[in-house]
Design a protein around this motif. Structure first.
Motif, PDB file in Angstrom:
ATOM      1  N   ILE A  11      -4.918   5.499   2.082  1.00 49.47           N
ATOM      2  CA  ILE A  11      -6.080   5.154   2.911  1.00 49.47           C
ATOM      3  C   ILE A  11      -7.037   4.264   2.134  1.00 49.47           C
ATOM      4  CG2 ILE A  11      -8.134   6.086   4.047  1.00 49.47           C
ATOM      5  CD1 ILE A  11      -6.414   8.536   4.795  1.00 49.47           C
ATOM      6  N   ILE A  12      -7.279   4.607   0.865  1.00 49.67           N
ATOM      7  CA  ILE A  12      -8.176   3.802   0.036  1.00 49.67           C
ATOM      8  C   ILE A  12      -7.611   2.400  -0.166  1.00 49.67           C
ATOM      9  CG2 ILE A  12      -9.109   3.541  -2.302  1.00 49.67           C
ATOM     10  CD1 ILE A  12      -9.467   6.535  -2.416  1.00 49.67           C
ATOM     11  N   PHE A  40      -1.163  15.146   0.315  1.00 50.58           N
ATOM     12  CA  PHE A  40      -2.489  14.687   0.704  1.00 50.58           C
ATOM     13  C   PHE A  40      -3.081  13.738  -0.322  1.00 50.58           C
ATOM     14  CE2 PHE A  40      -2.345  18.118   3.806  1.00 50.58           C
ATOM     15  CZ  PHE A  40      -3.027  17.561   4.873  1.00 50.58           C
ATOM     16  N   GLY A  41      -2.733  13.931  -1.600  1.00 53.18           N
ATOM     17  CA  GLY A  41      -3.182  13.001  -2.621  1.00 53.18           C
ATOM     18  C   GLY A  41      -2.619  11.615  -2.390  1.00 53.18           C
ATOM     19  N   ALA A  42      -1.340  11.544  -2.031  1.00 50.42           N
ATOM     20  CA  ALA A  42      -0.706  10.256  -1.759  1.00 50.42           C
ATOM     21  C   ALA A  42      -1.318   9.606  -0.515  1.00 50.42           C
ATOM     22  CB  ALA A  42       0.798  10.437  -1.585  1.00 50.42           C
ATOM     23  N   THR A  84      -7.718  -3.485   0.963  1.00 59.01           N
ATOM     24  CA  THR A  84      -7.028  -4.726   1.320  1.00 59.01           C
ATOM     25  C   THR A  84      -7.523  -5.272   2.653  1.00 59.01           C
ATOM     26  OG1 THR A  84      -5.210  -3.396   2.236  1.00 59.01           O
ATOM     27  CG2 THR A  84      -4.934  -4.242   0.004  1.00 59.01           C
ATOM     28  N   LEU A  85      -7.837  -4.391   3.596  1.00 56.16           N
ATOM     29  CA  LEU A  85      -8.389  -4.843   4.878  1.00 56.16           C
ATOM     30  C   LEU A  85      -9.748  -5.508   4.696  1.00 56.16           C
ATOM     31  CD1 LEU A  85      -7.486  -1.999   7.417  1.00 56.16           C
ATOM     32  CD2 LEU A  85      -6.950  -4.432   7.661  1.00 56.16           C
ATOM     33  N   SER A 111       0.827  -1.208   0.000  1.00 59.28           N
ATOM     34  CA  SER A 111       0.000   0.000   0.000  1.00 59.28           C
ATOM     35  C   SER A 111       0.856   1.251   0.000  1.00 59.28           C
ATOM     36  CB  SER A 111      -0.945  -0.003   1.206  1.00 59.28           C
ATOM     37  OG  SER A 111      -0.222   0.027   2.425  1.00 59.28           O
ATOM     38  N   MET A 112       1.957   1.237   0.746  1.00 60.08           N
ATOM     39  CA  MET A 112       2.857   2.387   0.761  1.00 60.08           C
ATOM     40  C   MET A 112       3.491   2.591  -0.611  1.00 60.08           C
ATOM     41  SD  MET A 112       3.198   4.164   3.568  1.00 60.08           S
ATOM     42  CE  MET A 112       3.088   4.160   5.348  1.00 60.08           C
TER      43      MET A 112
END
Length: 419
Positions: free
Chosen positions: A388-389, A381-383, A394-395, A92-93
């Motif tokens: 977060i999405i 903030f876009g990153a 994935t969660l 995700s990162m």
């Protein structure tokens, strides 16, 4: 003790370094301009996108959030990619912040014994991805002036990365000793209880006060980000002096022959060679070449998946101090580049990217290539928004798999009792 370097290797390196130094002396003005372009690229796009993630990842590791996520995401990551659940955090990162965020996270996992060497190499193989802001903003809008192409490049890029991850699931199956993960004490309770217990255990094991943790996070992040800055500037200058000195044109003939065999326009040879060194320069040259759009997209997609020797050097530096080998990473990049190029052509021929799409506005609003029209705050903030999405999706998938398994177990046990 590591083996001493071979004399032939030392001689070759000495010759190359002296040649590059002399080339820079002969072309000081062009070298300076290239260095300024690299610095501008770093300041406008790389710095605001990566620094917040470096700091946050350090904090989440120290507090134990990553360990908790690892337990929650284990039902998804282990069956798909044969990596620990914490691999989803690196994935995700990497998806949100781009190169070389995934390598930084993977190296920390290995140093903290949260994954084995083989698992780290598998993880690095498919988490090395470009961020959406780069493909939607820099490439689609800034280079091609067509926001619809962002979706095409992103879908092809991430499908190819997924296929690489699934392929590398088989990698290292026969390995011994280094394959085994460091054993952790087994926790009792359901998935959420075990996740909370793991977070508390990791926080107690770290033990640093929050002030100390924050200071260390900022200090380590600044060191890493400055290292990346140095590599970007160095490779910007390197490509420039190699081009001016006639070295890069020497390598055009084998690539030219390959492109002729594959039916690819010869105007894309030089952009492809530049992309082997640096992703932004190669992508921009390919977008400006006088070739058909589908062939431009093929080359750009391959360059983005390959990521460039500049990113390779950054990853190699980040992995210093771990036992993660670099060869699997290189093989994965070649496979990713080939798959991404093929999938891009297939999707384009199916109609994707051939019409404007209004749904892309949030990704491409006001974005340009490396001119940095997006402010640092917008990029950061876009990153974070994308991260977060991604981590949320994935969660949900992981928890869904866990619940389905629990229901199947309960159903099976009830049938056994009925018998």
């Amino acid at each position: 003790m590591s083996a001493p370097p071979k004399r032939s290797t030392t001689t070759l390196l000495a010759f190359v370094i002296v040649f590059l130094t002399l080339s820079l002396v002969l072309y000081p003005e062009q070298g300076f301009q290239a260095a300024m372009s690299g610095l501008k690229l770093f300041w406008d796009a790389v710095f605001p996108a990566l620094l917040p993630f470096f700091i946050l990842s350090e904090l989440m590791l120290g507090i134990g959030v990553v360990h908790a996520l690892g337990v929650l995401l284990e039902p998804l990551m282990r069956p798909l990619f044969s990596v620990p659940g914490v691999g989803a955090f690196a994935l995700s990162m990497g998806l949100a912040a781009g190169y070389p965020m995934d390598a930084v996270i993977t190296a920390k996992f290995r140093k903290n014994k949260m994954c084995s060497r083989i698992e780290g190499e598998r993880l690095l193989a498919f988490t090395n991805t470009a961020d959406p802001l780069f493909m939607f903003g820099s490439v689609a809008v800034g280079m091609f002036k067509n926001p619809a192409l962002g979706m095409l490049l992103a879908v092809a890029h991430y499908i190819a990365a997924f296929l690489v991850g699934v392929s590398f699931k088989l990698y290292g199956r026969g390995a011994k000793h280094t394959y085994d993960s460091v054993p952790q004490p087994r926790r009792q309770g359901n998935l959420f209880v075990r996740s909370y217990q793991e977070m508390i255990r990791a926080r107690e094991e770290d033990g640093r006060p929050f002030g100390k943790l924050l200071g260390d996070a900022v200090n380590d992040s600044i060191k890493t980000i400055l290292m990346i800055c140095g590599f970007i500037i160095f490779f910007s200058v390197l490509i420039k002096v190699l081009t001016l000195s006639g070295v890069i044109p020497l390598f055009t003939w084998p690539i030219s022959g390959l492109f002729t065999l594959l039916g690819i326009d010869q105007d894309l040879v030089t952009p492809f060679l530049s992309g082997l060194f640096e992703i932004d320069i190669g992508s921009a040259q390919a977008a400006a070449a006088s070739a058909s759009l589908n062939q431009q997209l093929l080359i750009v997609s391959a360059i983005i998946a390959w990521s460039g020797l500049s990113v390779f050097a950054q990853v190699a530096s980040v992995l210093t101090g771990t036992d993660i080998r670099f060869t699997p990473y290189v093989i994965a990049r070649i496979l990713h580049a080939v798959l991404a190029a093929i999938i891009t052509v297939i999707l384009y021929n199916m109609g994707m990217g051939q019409a404007e799409a209004t749904v892309l506005a949030p990704f491409s609003n006001g974005a340009q290539s490396t001119t940095g029209i997006l402010s640092h705050v917008q990029i950061a903030f876009g990153a974070l928004y994308h991260w977060i999405i991604i981590i949320g999706i994935t969660l949900v998938l992981s928890l869904a798999i866990y619940m389905i398994r629990r229901i199947r177990v309960i159903f099976w046990m009830s049938r056994v009792r009925d018998r």
